[in-house]
Design an enzyme around this catalytic site. Structure first.
Site, PDB file in Angstrom:
ATOM      1  N   ARG A  82      -2.720   4.902  10.474  1.00 14.91           N
ATOM      2  CA  ARG A  82      -1.789   4.312  12.079  1.00 14.91           C
ATOM      3  C   ARG A  82      -1.519   5.428  13.167  1.00 14.91           C
ATOM      4  O   ARG A  82      -1.921   4.928  14.160  1.00 14.91           O
ATOM      5  CB  ARG A  82      -0.554   3.634  11.802  1.00 14.91           C
ATOM      6  CG  ARG A  82       0.279   3.164  12.826  1.00 14.91           C
ATOM      7  CD  ARG A  82       1.557   2.730  12.254  1.00 14.91           C
ATOM      8  NE  ARG A  82       2.195   1.432  13.293  1.00 14.91           N
ATOM      9  CZ  ARG A  82       2.902   1.895  14.552  1.00 14.91           C
ATOM     10  NH1 ARG A  82       3.015   3.340  14.700  1.00 14.91           N
ATOM     11  NH2 ARG A  82       3.200   0.986  15.086  1.00 14.91           N
ATOM     12  N   CYS A 136      11.298   6.761  15.670  1.00 13.29           N
ATOM     13  CA  CYS A 136      10.141   7.350  16.362  1.00 13.29           C
ATOM     14  C   CYS A 136      10.273   8.675  17.249  1.00 13.29           C
ATOM     15  O   CYS A 136      11.077   8.523  18.006  1.00 13.29           O
ATOM     16  CB  CYS A 136       9.376   6.213  16.977  1.00 13.29           C
ATOM     17  SG  CYS A 136       7.649   6.589  17.687  1.00 13.29           S
TER      18      CYS A 136
END
Length: 544
Positions: free
Chosen positions: A429, A331
């Site tokens: 998302r 991430c």
């Protein structure tokens, strides 16, 4: 000798370390590597440590481990393995609603107590139909009733022993010519308890035990394979029907309501609202919708990293919170969006707030070692969600490939362009489904083969138990109580301390985190036995 050097029975212990409140009052954002837990007193063995913990308000797990809803981590194989080991898997939604619901269905069908909706055939079905069912469902023990439906009169059962030696020319043969007839079956009466039925099944040495009512109509069936699973996996996470627990992720948009309906039909136990930033009107609206339509369904909200974010979702009615933003190994949200929080601080701040309302917290992301799992639990998390730590296991989706002689599997963040191009669920998302330019918040990479979950998770369980033992906590509830009471003490680590705490001073070394030629037999809890030479994650490093 000076008084302060005299030992024994003085009752005096100097203050040492920091409470969690003191540690996080400093204001710095802390990761798991930035602190240590000071050891306590040991008066029990590690096997006695109880790892039971709450997943949601109403669901409890015997192992506090969750596999992340990522398309390179959790589909049915991973979810089954995690549930058998006492945890739970969350099926990703970067796929069609139908595919996701079918993956949930596979988990729910894997192990059952009384099977009330089995595959049923009639005497007019053929041997070919049974072979087709075997390919589709993975089994061939099929009850035969007059109409081919549950609630109809039982006339027989067809098993692999009835058809194993039949050839393709026999595929058109009706089952009434091949099945084991009703008079040769062992059955149990409706109303029998599961324990009584299991005892009958054991004595009969049969593969299936039909349950019939006074009219000899089929009302349920139990399977010997499930008996064996009960024996081999005593920690398995199950619902009230003795089926494995399974979760699934959905988004927060209008079309996710259709996905939700399919998942409910498949028997999903918990829904995870999958959003990189959960404090939104979209998620609050979806929580309200779910709670109105399916009030008993457990809902996990998130992701959040502050008490203010948590408040809105708790007020909306979530049953658990998922904590973490930008801390996963794949991430890059913190770098790209300038938003997020170091995971240690996130877990402590949200857990300390949410506990006042009885809402469990899931620490999601930043878990690189079993020590990080222990630290997350010690900061108030009830469970820990893992992505990279479970990637490249046998049960993770994807095929193995070799690079420079190393066996690898692909692993990617759901915010990577790779994942976004596969399905727009990943785009939702990150609130980017309508963007002309997609901004990546994750990367794609590869992870070295870790072997099977059935060997890797016992290593994690043993590591957590030993960590709790060193701390002096006999259960996770005691661990959290020690933290909130101030009995549990922490200490910040400088960069030099972190170097000292790792391997140092060697020219080269090999790292093997758990036994290669022995493995933990399910249920043995710490007693290795000889097993096949399955690859384990081993690393050889050379100092520069």
């Amino acid at each position: 000798m000076a008084d302060y050097l005299i030992s024994g029975g003085t009752g005096y212990v100097p203050e040492d370390g920091l409470t969690a409140q003191q540690l996080f009052a400093i204001g710095d954002g802390l990761t798991y590597n930035d602190f240590l837990i000071l050891p306590g007193f040991i008066d029990f063995i590690s096997d006695e440590v109880d790892l039971t913990s709450a997943l949601t308000r109403k669901i409890t797990l015997k192992t506090p481990l969750i596999s992340s809803p990522m398309d390179t981590v959790t589909e049915s194989s991973m979810a089954i393995a995690m549930a058998l080991m006492g945890g739970i898997g969350i099926i990703h939604h970067n796929c069609t609603p139908e595919f996701q619901a079918n993956e949930v269905r596979k988990v729910k069908k894997f192990e059952q107590g009384f099977i009330t909706d089995p595959v049923v055939m009639s005497p007019r079905h053929t041997v070919g139909d049974v072979f087709e069912a075997k390919v589709r469902h993975g089994f061939s023990g099929i009850p035969v009733t007059e109409t081919g439906k549950m609630g109809s009169k039982l006339v027989g059962i067809v098993t692999s022993r009835d058809i194993d030696f039949l050839s393709e020319k026999d595929y058109d043969r009706p089952l009434e010519e091949s099945m084991t007839k009703r008079e040769d079956l062992v059955v149990a009466p409706a109303g029998v308890t599961l324990k009584e039925a299991n005892d009958i099944l054991q004595r009969s040495k049969k593969g299936k035990l039909p349950i019939v009512n006074d009219s000899d109509e089929l009302v349920a069936i139990i399977a010997r394979t499930d008996l064996k699973k009960n024996r081999d996996y005593p920690l398995a996470s199950k619902d009230s029907r003795k089926q494995l627990l399974c979760g699934a992720a959905i988004g927060t948009r209008e079309d996710d309501k259709y996905r939700l309906d399919l998942l409910m039909q498949a028997g999903v136990d918990v829904i995870v609202l999958d959003s990189s930033q959960g404090n939104s009107v979209f998620q609050i609206s979806m929580i309200n919708y779910i709670k109105q339509k399916y009030p008993e369904l457990q809902v996990v909200g998130g992701n959040v990293v502050t008490a203010a974010q948590a408040k809105n979702l708790i007020d909306a009615g979530v049953d658990a919170l998922r904590v973490g933003m930008g801390c996963g190994s794949i991430c890059i949200t913190q770098e790209v969006m300038a938003c997020g929080r170091p995971q240690g601080t996130s877990v402590y701040k949200v857990a300390e707030y949410a506990r006042r309302f009885g809402v469990p917290v899931i620490a999601d992301g930043g878990i690189q070692t079993v020590g990080h799992v222990v630290k997350a639990l010690a900061l108030g998390a009830s469970t820990v969600m893992m992505g990279s730590l479970l990637a490249a296991t046998t049960e993770a989706p994807g095929e193995y490939f070799f690079s420079d002689g190393v066996r690898l599997k692909k692993y990617r963040g759901m915010g990577s362009l790779d994942a976004m191009e596969k399905n727009n669920s990943s785009q939702k998302r990150y609130f980017s489904e309508g963007d002309k330019v997609k901004v990546a918040q994750g990367v794609s990479g590869s992870v070295q083969d870790k072997g099977s979950i059935h060997k890797f998770v016992p290593y994690l369980i043993a590591g957590i138990q030993h960590g709790c033992q060193d701390i002096g906590a006999k259960s996770l509830s005691i661990l959290r109580s020690m933290m909130y009471s101030g009995e549990l003490k922490f200490e910040k680590r400088t960069m030099s301390a972190q170097v000292e705490g790792g391997v140092h001073g060697l020219h080269s070394y090999s790292f093997l985190p758990f036994t290669r030629n022995g493995y933990i037999e399910p249920g043995s809890r710490g007693h290795p036995r000889a097993g096949p030479n399955v690859p384990s994650p081993a690393v050889t490093k050379h100092s520069s």
